[in-house]
Design a protein around this motif. Structure first.
Motif, PDB file in Angstrom:
ATOM      1  N   HIS A 185     -62.969 -62.228  48.122  1.00  0.00           N
ATOM      2  CA  HIS A 185     -61.701 -61.566  47.830  1.00  0.00           C
ATOM      3  C   HIS A 185     -60.666 -62.643  47.578  1.00  0.00           C
ATOM      4  N   GLY A 186     -59.659 -62.326  46.842  1.00  0.00           N
ATOM      5  CA  GLY A 186     -58.715 -63.359  46.438  1.00  0.00           C
ATOM      6  C   GLY A 186     -57.454 -63.410  47.267  1.00  0.00           C
ATOM      7  N   GLN A 187     -57.498 -62.905  48.504  1.00  0.00           N
ATOM      8  CA  GLN A 187     -56.276 -62.875  49.301  1.00  0.00           C
ATOM      9  C   GLN A 187     -55.956 -64.263  49.851  1.00  0.00           C
ATOM     10  N   PHE A 188     -54.685 -64.574  49.839  1.00  0.00           N
ATOM     11  CA  PHE A 188     -54.268 -65.877  50.329  1.00  0.00           C
ATOM     12  C   PHE A 188     -54.324 -65.916  51.844  1.00  0.00           C
ATOM     13  N   ILE A 189     -54.203 -67.128  52.310  1.00  0.00           N
ATOM     14  CA  ILE A 189     -54.410 -67.357  53.733  1.00  0.00           C
ATOM     15  C   ILE A 189     -53.369 -66.620  54.582  1.00  0.00           C
ATOM     16  N   ASP A 190     -52.163 -66.450  54.022  1.00  0.00           N
ATOM     17  CA  ASP A 190     -51.121 -65.827  54.836  1.00  0.00           C
ATOM     18  C   ASP A 190     -51.065 -64.316  54.643  1.00  0.00           C
ATOM     19  N   SER A 191     -51.975 -63.784  53.864  1.00  0.00           N
ATOM     20  CA  SER A 191     -51.929 -62.337  53.640  1.00  0.00           C
ATOM     21  C   SER A 191     -52.316 -61.589  54.910  1.00  0.00           C
ATOM     22  N   PRO A 192     -51.581 -60.531  55.214  1.00  0.00           N
ATOM     23  CA  PRO A 192     -51.932 -59.764  56.427  1.00  0.00           C
ATOM     24  C   PRO A 192     -53.281 -59.048  56.290  1.00  0.00           C
ATOM     25  N   TYR A 193     -53.726 -58.908  55.049  1.00  0.00           N
ATOM     26  CA  TYR A 193     -54.976 -58.176  54.836  1.00  0.00           C
ATOM     27  C   TYR A 193     -56.184 -59.076  54.982  1.00  0.00           C
ATOM     28  N   ARG A 194     -55.938 -60.347  55.032  1.00  0.00           N
ATOM     29  CA  ARG A 194     -57.038 -61.287  54.985  1.00  0.00           C
ATOM     30  C   ARG A 194     -58.096 -61.046  56.056  1.00  0.00           C
ATOM     31  N   PRO A 195     -57.679 -60.886  57.320  1.00  0.00           N
ATOM     32  CA  PRO A 195     -58.727 -60.697  58.346  1.00  0.00           C
ATOM     33  C   PRO A 195     -59.609 -59.481  58.062  1.00  0.00           C
ATOM     34  N   ILE A 196     -58.991 -58.415  57.595  1.00  0.00           N
ATOM     35  CA  ILE A 196     -59.775 -57.205  57.332  1.00  0.00           C
ATOM     36  C   ILE A 196     -60.759 -57.455  56.204  1.00  0.00           C
ATOM     37  N   LEU A 197     -60.268 -58.113  55.139  1.00  0.00           N
ATOM     38  CA  LEU A 197     -61.139 -58.346  53.991  1.00  0.00           C
ATOM     39  C   LEU A 197     -62.221 -59.346  54.329  1.00  0.00           C
ATOM     40  N   ASP A 198     -61.848 -60.346  55.120  1.00  0.00           N
ATOM     41  CA  ASP A 198     -62.863 -61.295  55.580  1.00  0.00           C
ATOM     42  C   ASP A 198     -63.991 -60.552  56.265  1.00  0.00           C
ATOM     43  N   GLU A 199     -63.594 -59.624  57.104  1.00  0.00           N
ATOM     44  CA  GLU A 199     -64.596 -58.889  57.849  1.00  0.00           C
ATOM     45  C   GLU A 199     -65.449 -58.019  56.932  1.00  0.00           C
ATOM     46  N   LEU A 200     -64.789 -57.449  55.922  1.00  0.00           N
ATOM     47  CA  LEU A 200     -65.522 -56.602  54.983  1.00  0.00           C
ATOM     48  C   LEU A 200     -66.535 -57.440  54.204  1.00  0.00           C
ATOM     49  N   VAL A 201     -66.090 -58.581  53.734  1.00  0.00           N
ATOM     50  CA  VAL A 201     -66.984 -59.461  52.989  1.00  0.00           C
ATOM     51  C   VAL A 201     -68.136 -59.914  53.884  1.00  0.00           C
ATOM     52  N   ASP A 202     -67.795 -60.135  55.126  1.00  0.00           N
ATOM     53  CA  ASP A 202     -68.799 -60.494  56.110  1.00  0.00           C
ATOM     54  C   ASP A 202     -69.864 -59.413  56.254  1.00  0.00           C
ATOM     55  N   LEU A 203     -69.370 -58.196  56.258  1.00  0.00           N
ATOM     56  CA  LEU A 203     -70.262 -57.046  56.393  1.00  0.00           C
ATOM     57  C   LEU A 203     -71.195 -56.955  55.187  1.00  0.00           C
ATOM     58  N   MET A 204     -70.726 -57.452  54.034  1.00  0.00           N
ATOM     59  CA  MET A 204     -71.523 -57.360  52.813  1.00  0.00           C
ATOM     60  C   MET A 204     -72.510 -58.506  52.684  1.00  0.00           C
ATOM     61  N   LYS A 205     -72.286 -59.533  53.433  1.00  0.00           N
ATOM     62  CA  LYS A 205     -73.064 -60.747  53.259  1.00  0.00           C
ATOM     63  C   LYS A 205     -74.579 -60.534  53.310  1.00  0.00           C
ATOM     64  N   PRO A 206     -75.080 -59.780  54.290  1.00  0.00           N
ATOM     65  CA  PRO A 206     -76.539 -59.668  54.397  1.00  0.00           C
ATOM     66  C   PRO A 206     -77.207 -59.065  53.163  1.00  0.00           C
ATOM     67  N   PHE A 207     -76.438 -58.351  52.336  1.00  0.00           N
ATOM     68  CA  PHE A 207     -77.109 -57.704  51.206  1.00  0.00           C
ATOM     69  C   PHE A 207     -76.444 -57.999  49.867  1.00  0.00           C
ATOM     70  N   SER A 208     -75.408 -58.820  49.855  1.00  0.00           N
ATOM     71  CA  SER A 208     -74.646 -58.967  48.614  1.00  0.00           C
ATOM     72  C   SER A 208     -75.479 -59.581  47.489  1.00  0.00           C
ATOM     73  N   GLU A 209     -76.534 -60.312  47.860  1.00  0.00           N
ATOM     74  CA  GLU A 209     -77.370 -60.904  46.800  1.00  0.00           C
ATOM     75  C   GLU A 209     -78.048 -59.833  45.937  1.00  0.00           C
ATOM     76  N   HIS A 210     -78.158 -58.629  46.473  1.00  0.00           N
ATOM     77  CA  HIS A 210     -78.821 -57.570  45.719  1.00  0.00           C
ATOM     78  C   HIS A 210     -77.853 -56.732  44.897  1.00  0.00           C
ATOM     79  N   LEU A 211     -76.579 -57.035  45.022  1.00  0.00           N
ATOM     80  CA  LEU A 211     -75.599 -56.204  44.326  1.00  0.00           C
ATOM     81  C   LEU A 211     -75.372 -56.729  42.914  1.00  0.00           C
ATOM     82  N   PRO A 212     -75.166 -55.811  41.960  1.00  0.00           N
ATOM     83  CA  PRO A 212     -74.792 -56.257  40.621  1.00  0.00           C
ATOM     84  C   PRO A 212     -73.342 -56.758  40.638  1.00  0.00           C
TER      85      PRO A 212
END
Ligand SMILES: *[C@@H]1O[C@H](CO)[C@@H](O)[C@H](O)[C@H]1NC(C)=O
Length: 887
Positions: free
Chosen positions: A430-457
């Motif tokens: 995700h392209g959120q900057f370090i000071d964005s309040p959304y960053r922790p949430i998006l980090d976590e979301l991306v984290d959640l996707m990590k185990p399977f993201s290689e299979h995503l188009p």
């Protein structure tokens, strides 16, 4: 008005009932009175919850008063004109006497009015409350003055119109008056609007308003003719009689249910009303009522009275053999097992593909479905086939061409509070900057996707960072796209390879009139406009769409009925749908507070954490911005405080009148902490006469009874309070008012230290801390309108206890678990009702086990993987061909 009656009136002697001549100032007086009357009506309906029901029933009494004033009614002269006095029978003598007796007239009017008033009084109040800080007495005086003005207007009109010579001139005068009043009212509204903002009805209801206005004028015109041939009191009395009968009938039909526990009351009212009307009709010489002879009407009234008496007697023994909760728990336990079997049918990819097709309109699963299947299997997902929410969220988008969906993402990206998560070459970012309040949430979301993201188009997903869902597309659009999307699946069944333009694409090109979407949405929406947008998301025939729900004072029983059994919430799933519950638009903070960001009214793919049934967001598991830190799931159930615990948050400094009185949090606090001594509630209690004979509790039968709320609050341990007023800057009057109204919580013990935890929505989203509560050894009581990704996995009465947001069943539901034995008097006795703590422990345990099986982080991954595979295919141009086919 019929010729019959006209000629009948003529027969009695021309214009026997002619009132005194009108004065010159009457015309402007009528106009002025109507204007003031409407203003009073506005005043009373602004605080309609404080108004007294049935005040209007006393209108005939006022009119009779006027008519019997000395010199008003030329009654005595009528019979004197007749030469046949000597041939009168005793009966006619009585008639004569009756028609000239002023006291009898008054008595009849009084009984009629009182009966109708009692009949309309019995209905249950909603929890939209009238606070001690409200000006209840002002509303009452506005009602009374309004009633006086009503009588004045009617009498003035009568005197003006009765003196018009011909029908034509009468109509002309009347239309003149109607026009003048409309002009005056319009001017006044316009003038007042310069000073204060008033919500109109909104354009959705223009047709209704015109139609009602038309009916109203028709009513005025026709009643003019009736009244001018007789007295206004006879017409008004007849109308009041009919209204009284209707409300009595409504109440009597409810006898034996929880909504009418005092069976006798409405029946007594009916009696008084009938006697009153009989007296009244004799006293005012009303010989026929809508073409029916008086005697016939009176016989019908008597018949109705007798029949309803029989009905009530037959209903009298309505005792429940079981406590409904008992049954719910037993049945839903079986249902939960059945559901789980159905949710995981497939034991191999092959069966999984078949299951998928069966549940998704014959469509093939998305590419890499086998990889998802293995992924889910590896993670021990207890659910392999049941993903209805995903199917439901995705389906409408099948009616949109892939490039349109991608355009939608681009459009969404320009909205505030939307973040874009990109998947490129198997990596999510995700392209959120370090000071964005959304960053922790998006980090976590991306984290959640990590185990399977290689299979995503490769794809871009628009993730909603706001607490509120965003896509509020009108029902008609969603429906059209859904139909087109269904066409896709069917077409595939006919031929696997179809080239050329797809019908859905054609349709898409045709149906989308918003090719140039309004990108910069106006940020502010009024509560009224927002409610209207929500109504548009309901199907045309539904109650949520077709009318304005204005009577927030009374309990809307048709709204609660479909999902309830008695006073309890049975079908939780149904309760999440707002379209048959228009009253919730005024009873829930989410619908009352206008969103800070205007919802998008077109179908764009936006991924959100939660939504109500009206929204078209795609649900995904995601952390909230302010999640509660998970407190330890707690000790043993037995060690916890034996109470139902809730802490609410009122946020924002813009607390509207509607929110203060009708918000689901505000109502709850008022109901428990601020009810007055006269407030009553209905509760299911063991019937007393049975308890004496058999000490055996299994012999208990139950009956709904009305009890003072003060009894209930002392017998049932409910601890609710507002713990924080966020964003409240001290000088804000709205905040000040809220603080005075609800007070603050004493001190906050940890929520999960209580046996029963009440979880309600915040004003913007689902309950905070639902998952932790499910995972704990406490029993979650859930009152919500929101769906989240795991909503379909929860079974009410097994994993948690559902509570209707109208709170009518809160007392009974809690008393089932805590019991009422030895806890003080309820409704005048100590109800011998034992606690069912065992069931509470069982539910807490079921919820905990299930959360540990099906609501884990792994389950979020499985869910998210599947949604994204679906979405990845959806935005792919070759989506019709590249479904997963087992080779
Ligand atoms: C309602 O109850 C709370 C707490 O008991 C109290 O602080 C508040 O003043 C009450 N409100 C009114 C309007 O009486």
């Amino acid at each position: 008005m019929s010729d019959n009656e006209l000629s009948a009136a003529k027969d009695k002697g021309p214009q026997t009932n002619l009132p005194k001549r009108p004065r010159r100032y009457f015309l402007p007086a009528v106009v002025g009175a109507v204007v003031i009357r409407l203003e009073l009506f506005y005043l009373a309906s602004f605080d309609v919850q404080c108004s007294v029901p049935g005040v209007e029933c006393f209108l005939p009494l006022l009119l009779i008063f006027y008519e019997i004033l000395p010199g008003r009614r030329p009654r005595t002269e009528r019979r004197k004109d007749d030469d046949e006095t000597f041939s009168q029978t005793a009966f006619e003598d009585f008639d004569d006497w009756a028609e000239t007796s002023a006291p009898l007239s008054l008595l009849g009017g009084l009984l009629l009015a009182y009966g109708a008033y009692r009949a309309s009084m019995g209905s249950n109040k909603s929890t939209y409350f009238c606070s001690a800080l409200d000006r209840a007495s002002l509303v009452f005086w506005a009602q009374l003055t309004g009633l006086l003005l009503d009588a004045t207007i009617i009498i003035l009109l009568w005197r003006i119109l009765a003196w018009a010579r011909t029908t034509k001139s009468r109509l002309r005068t009347l239309s003149g008056i109607l026009l003048a009043t409309s002009l005056a009212v319009g001017t006044m509204v316009w003038l007042l609007q310069q000073y204060e903002a008033r919500d109109g009805l909104g354009s959705l209801y223009v047709f209704d308003v015109i139609f009602d206005g038309f009916l109203f004028s028709l009513f005025i015109i026709s009643s003019t003719f009736v009244v001018c041939e007789g007295n206004p009191s006879t017409l008004v009395g007849t109308i009041v009689m009919f209204c009284g009968i209707l409300s009595a009938k409504h109440r009597i039909a409810l006898a034996g249910t929880w909504e009418n526990v005092r069976r006798g009351q409405s029946h007594t009212a009916l009696f008084v009303l009938s006697v009153g009307f009989a007296t009244f009709s004799y006293a005012s010489g009303l010989r026929s009522i809508i073409y029916m002879r008086r005697i016939l009407v009176l016989i019908l009234l008597a018949l109705f009275f007798v029949c309803s008496a029989i009905y009530i007697l037959a209903k009298k023994g309505t005792l429940l053999d079981d406590y409904p909760v008992d049954k719910f728990i037993y049945n839903n336990r079986i249902e939960a097992d059945r559901w789980l079997v159905h949710a995981s049918v497939s034991k191999s990819v092959k069966i999984a593909v078949q299951e998928y097709q069966e549940r998704n309109h014959r469509r093939d699963p998305p590419p890499k479905f086998d990889i998802w299947y293995k992924f889910a299997l590896d993670r021990n997902s207890p659910i392999m086939d049941h993903f209805e929410q995903i199917g439901h969220d995705i389906l409408p988008f099948w009616g949109l061409a892939p490039e349109k969906i991608r355009e939608g993402v681009a459009l969404a990206a320009q909205q505030p509070d939307i973040a874009i998560v990109k998947v490129e070459n198997g990596a999510a970012s995700h392209g959120q900057f370090i000071d964005s309040p959304y960053r922790p949430i998006l980090d976590e979301l991306v984290d959640l996707m990590k185990p399977f993201s290689e299979h995503l188009p490769n794809m871009q997903i628009a993730v909603n960072m706001n607490e509120r869902p965003r896509v509020l597309a009108p029902w008609d659009d969603v429906q059209r796209y859904t139909q087109a999307g269904l066409g896709h699946g069917l077409r595939k069944l006919l031929s696997r390879r179809s080239v050329g333009s797809s019908p859905a694409q054609d349709l898409q090109n045709r149906v989308d009139p918003r090719s140039a979407p309004d990108i910069l949405q106006k940020d502010h929406t009024s509560a009224q406009a927002f409610r209207q947008m929500t109504a548009l998301a309901c199907s045309p025939g539904s109650k949520g769409r077709s009318g304005v729900h204005w009577n927030i004072r009374d309990f809307c029983s048709t709204c609660a009925k479909p999902q309830s059994e008695g006073i309890f919430l049975k079908h939780w799933d149904m309760s999440l749908d707002i379209c048959h519950q228009p009253d919730l638009a005024h009873l829930h903070g989410f619908h009352i507070t206008p969103p800070s960001l205007k919802p998008l009214q077109q179908l764009v793919p936006i991924f959100s954490r939660s939504k109500t049934s009206s929204y078209s967001d795609i649900l995904i598991p995601m952390r909230r911005q302010y999640d509660v830190p998970e407190d330890e799931p707690g000790s043993d159930f037995q060690m916890k405080y034996d109470q139902l615990f809730w802490r609410g948050k009122i946020s924002g400094d813009d607390i509207s009148h509607d929110l203060l009185h009708g918000g689901h949090q505000e109502r709850l606090v008022h109901l428990i902490n601020n009810s007055t001594s006269s407030d009553r509630a209905t509760i299911l209690l063991p019937s007393p006469n049975k308890g004496d004979k058999h000490k055996d509790t299994e012999e208990d039968r139950y009956r709904y009874e009305s009890a003072p709320i003060s009894d209930l609050t002392s017998a049932l341990p409910i601890n609710v309070a507002i713990s924080s007023y966020a964003n409240c800057k001290p000088p804000s009057p709205a905040c000040d008012r809220a603080l005075r109204e609800f007070g603050t919580a004493p001190e906050d013990p940890p929520t999960l230290k209580n046996r029963y935890v009440l979880l309600t929505d915040s004003d913007n989203g689902p309950p905070v801390g639902l998952l932790p509560a499910l995972r704990s050894t406490s029993v979650p009581f859930v009152a919500t309108v929101f769906r989240e990704w795991y909503t379909e996995r929860l079974m009410p009465w097994v994993h948690f206890v559902p509570v209707d947001l109208r709170y009518q069943g809160l007392w009974s539901t809690l008393s089932y678990f805590t019991g009422l034995k030895g806890k003080g008097e309820v409704a005048g006795r100590d109800p011998q009702m034992a606690a069912r703590a065992g069931d509470a422990v069982w539910i807490a345990e079921q919820g905990r086990t299930w959360a540990g099986r099906a609501l884990r982080r792994e389950d979020m991954e499985v869910y998210l993987f599947r949604v994204l595979l679906e979405y990845g295919r959806l935005v792919d141009d070759g989506r019709d061909e590249n479904g997963f086919v087992l080779t």
